[in-house]
Design an enzyme around this catalytic site. Structure first.
Site: not given
Length: 201
Positions: A32, A34, A66-67, A192
């Site tokens: 991942d 972030d 997922n950004n 978020h």
């Protein structure tokens, strides 16, 4: 290094021979982004070196996020800025890119996509050859009662949008009244987290 083990027992810390055995048995590694390999504009200590070492040992390394705010080419630039010297666009799977690939290759949308989202989503859709509705600035006095709707819309894609408006929501709802119009979101997160403890919807 932590890894999930056994049905529902959670994570355990792996050490020494356990790490070597795990890495010897695996060919692909997913990270991942972030909060895992970087925080904002700072790489997690040692992360660039680990990625380089894994690649030197013949592992295929991929990055998932997922950004959806930026296209993969911008992620390549960020990786480089943060000291990751050998990350290619093909190794990055953002929710914006995956949404575009899904609409093109799986759903095979035969029409346009109405997007509630930012530039990253729009760029990935265009790069994938997926037609999008080009929004123009609303004229003064425009409302859902008199705004134009594109008859070729076959899907609505929702992602993070700093310029979200009621008009965008209303248009999306109008398009989705067609039972054959596909509804897709870049991720299911209701918010978020941001630095400093703040959140964004």
């Amino acid at each position: 290094m932590a890894g999930a083990v056994g049905g529902g027992r959670g994570c355990v810390t792996l050490r020494g021979a356990q790490i070597r055995d795990l890495l010897d048995a695996k060919h692909n590694v997913l990270f991942d982004c972030d909060g895992v390999i970087w925080n904002g504009e700072t790489a997690v200590s040692g992360a660039p070196e680990v990625v380089t070492l894994l690649k030197q040992r013949g592992k295929r390394v991929f990055f998932v996020t997922n950004n959806c705010t930026r296209p993969r080419e911008n992620y390549v630039q960020k990786f480089s800025r943060l000291g990751f010297t050998d990350v290619a666009e093909e190794e990055i799977f953002s929710s914006a890119y995956c949404s575009a690939a899904y609409l093109r290759d799986v759903a095979r949308v035969q029409g346009k996509v109405y997007v509630i989202g930012c530039g990253g989503v729009m760029k990935e859709l265009r790069d994938a050859g997926v037609p999008v509705v080009e929004e123009e600035d609303a004229e003064p006095g425009a409302s859902i009662y008199n705004c134009p709707l594109d008859p070729d819309v076959k899907a609505v894609l929702v992602g993070y949008d700093e310029n979200f408006t009621f008009m965008k929501l209303a248009k999306a709802c109008c398009y989705l009244r067609n039972s054959e119009c596909l509804f897709l979101a870049t991720d299911p997160d209701p918010w978020h987290p941001l630095r400093g403890g703040r959140i964004t919807p």
